[in-house]
Design a protein around this motif. Structure first.
Motif, PDB file in Angstrom:
ATOM      1  N   GLY A  24     -51.654 -17.038 -33.348  1.00  0.00           N
ATOM      2  CA  GLY A  24     -52.187 -15.986 -34.197  1.00  0.00           C
ATOM      3  C   GLY A  24     -52.661 -14.769 -33.439  1.00  0.00           C
ATOM      4  O   GLY A  24     -53.074 -13.786 -34.064  1.00  0.00           O
ATOM      5  N   CYS A  25     -52.632 -14.793 -32.116  1.00  0.00           N
ATOM      6  CA  CYS A  25     -53.060 -13.640 -31.323  1.00  0.00           C
ATOM      7  C   CYS A  25     -51.856 -13.023 -30.611  1.00  0.00           C
ATOM      8  O   CYS A  25     -51.360 -11.979 -31.016  1.00  0.00           O
ATOM      9  N   LYS A  26     -51.422 -13.651 -29.533  1.00  0.00           N
ATOM     10  CA  LYS A  26     -50.234 -13.226 -28.781  1.00  0.00           C
ATOM     11  C   LYS A  26     -50.318 -11.779 -28.318  1.00  0.00           C
ATOM     12  O   LYS A  26     -49.305 -11.090 -28.197  1.00  0.00           O
ATOM     13  N   ARG A  27     -51.512 -11.286 -28.050  1.00  0.00           N
ATOM     14  CA  ARG A  27     -51.658  -9.902 -27.628  1.00  0.00           C
ATOM     15  C   ARG A  27     -51.799  -9.821 -26.108  1.00  0.00           C
ATOM     16  O   ARG A  27     -52.171 -10.790 -25.457  1.00  0.00           O
ATOM     17  N   THR A  28     -51.492  -8.652 -25.583  1.00  0.00           N
ATOM     18  CA  THR A  28     -51.598  -8.442 -24.145  1.00  0.00           C
ATOM     19  C   THR A  28     -52.863  -7.647 -23.830  1.00  0.00           C
ATOM     20  O   THR A  28     -53.379  -6.903 -24.662  1.00  0.00           O
ATOM     21  N   PHE A  29     -53.335  -7.790 -22.602  1.00  0.00           N
ATOM     22  CA  PHE A  29     -54.519  -7.058 -22.148  1.00  0.00           C
ATOM     23  C   PHE A  29     -54.480  -6.969 -20.632  1.00  0.00           C
ATOM     24  O   PHE A  29     -53.660  -7.621 -19.972  1.00  0.00           O
ATOM     25  N   THR A  30     -55.370  -6.161 -20.073  1.00  0.00           N
ATOM     26  CA  THR A  30     -55.478  -5.993 -18.627  1.00  0.00           C
ATOM     27  C   THR A  30     -56.929  -6.210 -18.205  1.00  0.00           C
ATOM     28  O   THR A  30     -57.800  -6.522 -19.030  1.00  0.00           O
ATOM     29  N   ASP A  31     -57.181  -6.017 -16.908  1.00  0.00           N
ATOM     30  CA  ASP A  31     -58.539  -6.147 -16.405  1.00  0.00           C
ATOM     31  C   ASP A  31     -59.454  -5.040 -16.911  1.00  0.00           C
ATOM     32  O   ASP A  31     -60.675  -5.153 -16.811  1.00  0.00           O
TER      33      ASP A  31
END
Length: 336
Positions: free
Chosen positions: A61-68
């Motif tokens: 349900g999320c599958k999102r990307t992110f960085t530091d």
């Protein structure tokens, strides 16, 4: 030999990214900033910032990307993290935003915005500070009025009377409405410092300021001003400067007076202050004094650690920490 025009050219981008990664997740588990899931994995890198690792949340349900940098004060900036690290270091050396922008090769507005955000992040260490033990107090009035141009810049009517830089001071004590708000310094002999900007220096205002800065029952040393002599809840003693009395045994306020000798050159760097922004400058000076035993590198690391915390970053962008230290409304609070 090529000339290095700006400081950030001396730093390797991948080394800075690795440092930011260690600092971001130093005491925090690597998790998705949106759903707080720990089921994350590497997901390539961003081409516009070399070395910036990208992650992808594997939670259903999320599958999102992110960085530091997601959710931090450095998130969304077109400048590399090298600029953020150096700006924080120069800020701890009491450089102005214009000087920082010039050294890093950035725009003045970018430098001003970063400086205010980083100052606000540093104030997260100061909002709950309260002094105990033996405390000294002193006050002064600092010129701080309206500063800046009209909303859209240029030679337009400001909607107010401009304040002359060399105008004669009005007689009597300073006041917020006279563009000379009061600054009260509380310094503990055990090492802590609190600097407050207030509208005036009446008995009710000083009592409220003391209740915020000093724990009840502490020993308090001041001069013989009537606003100090009316304080309640403290073991209070004072020296009478009008009778040339500056110390009587342990009773003196020399530390508080010496603090102002450091505060005035610090404020002079900014070439005039707006009374709206005065609490922010005083709060950051308070942070530098309370952590004066650390080097500028260590102070900058503390600020970056707070700036990389999404909870602190969101409050710093809104200016919540400055509002917590803004004591210009003490008089209204007392009267209500």
């Amino acid at each position: 030999m090529p000339m290095v025009s700006h400081l950030h050219q001396l730093f390797h981008p991948e080394t800075c990214q690795a440092y930011i990664h260690r600092l971001r997740w130093k005491d925090r588990p690597l998790q998705c900033p949106r759903c707080q899931s720990h089921n994350v994995g590497p997901w390539g890198a961003y081409h516009y910032q070399p070395g910036l690792q990208r992650y992808r949340c594997k939670a259903k349900g999320c599958k999102r990307t992110f960085t530091d940098l997601t959710g931090t004060l450095l998130d969304g900036s077109k400048r590399s993290v090298m600029h953020g690290i150096l700006a924080t270091f120069l800020l701890c050396l009491s450089c102005s935003s214009r000087r920082i922008a010039r050294e890093l090769g950035g725009h003045v507005r970018t430098g001003s915005r970063w400086c205010w955000w980083l100052r606000n992040a540093a104030l997260s260490y100061e909002i709950e500070r309260q002094l105990d033990g033996t405390v000294e107090a002193d006050d002064l009035y600092h010129t701080a009025g309206h500063k800046g141009q009209a909303t859209h810049g240029g030679k337009k009517v400001l909607g107010r009377k401009p304040r002359g830089r060399r105008k004669k001071r009005e007689p009597g004590r300073g006041h917020y409405d006279k563009d000379r708000p009061a600054i009260i310094a509380w310094i503990s002999r055990q090492g802590g410092v609190i600097v407050q900007a207030t509208r005036d220096f009446t008995v009710k205002t000083v009592q409220k300021a003391a209740d915020i800065a000093v724990k009840t029952g502490c020993r308090l040393y001041t001069d013989s001003a009537s606003s100090y002599r009316a304080l309640k809840g403290y073991a209070h003693d004072f020296v009478n400067h009008t009778k040339k009395e500056y110390a009587r045994g342990d009773v003196h306020e020399n530390r508080a007076e010496c603090l102002f000798s450091l505060l005035k050159p610090y404020l002079r760097v900014f070439r005039g202050l707006s009374k709206t922004n005065l609490p922010g400058y005083l709060g950051f000076f308070q942070f530098l004094r309370n952590f004066r035993r650390l080097t500028a590198f260590e102070q900058a690391e503390m600020i970056l650690y707070a700036a990389l915390d999404p909870a602190v970053a969101s409050r710093a962008r809104r200016g919540d920490f400055v509002r917590c230290l803004d004591h210009f409304d003490l008089l209204q609070t007392v009267r209500n």
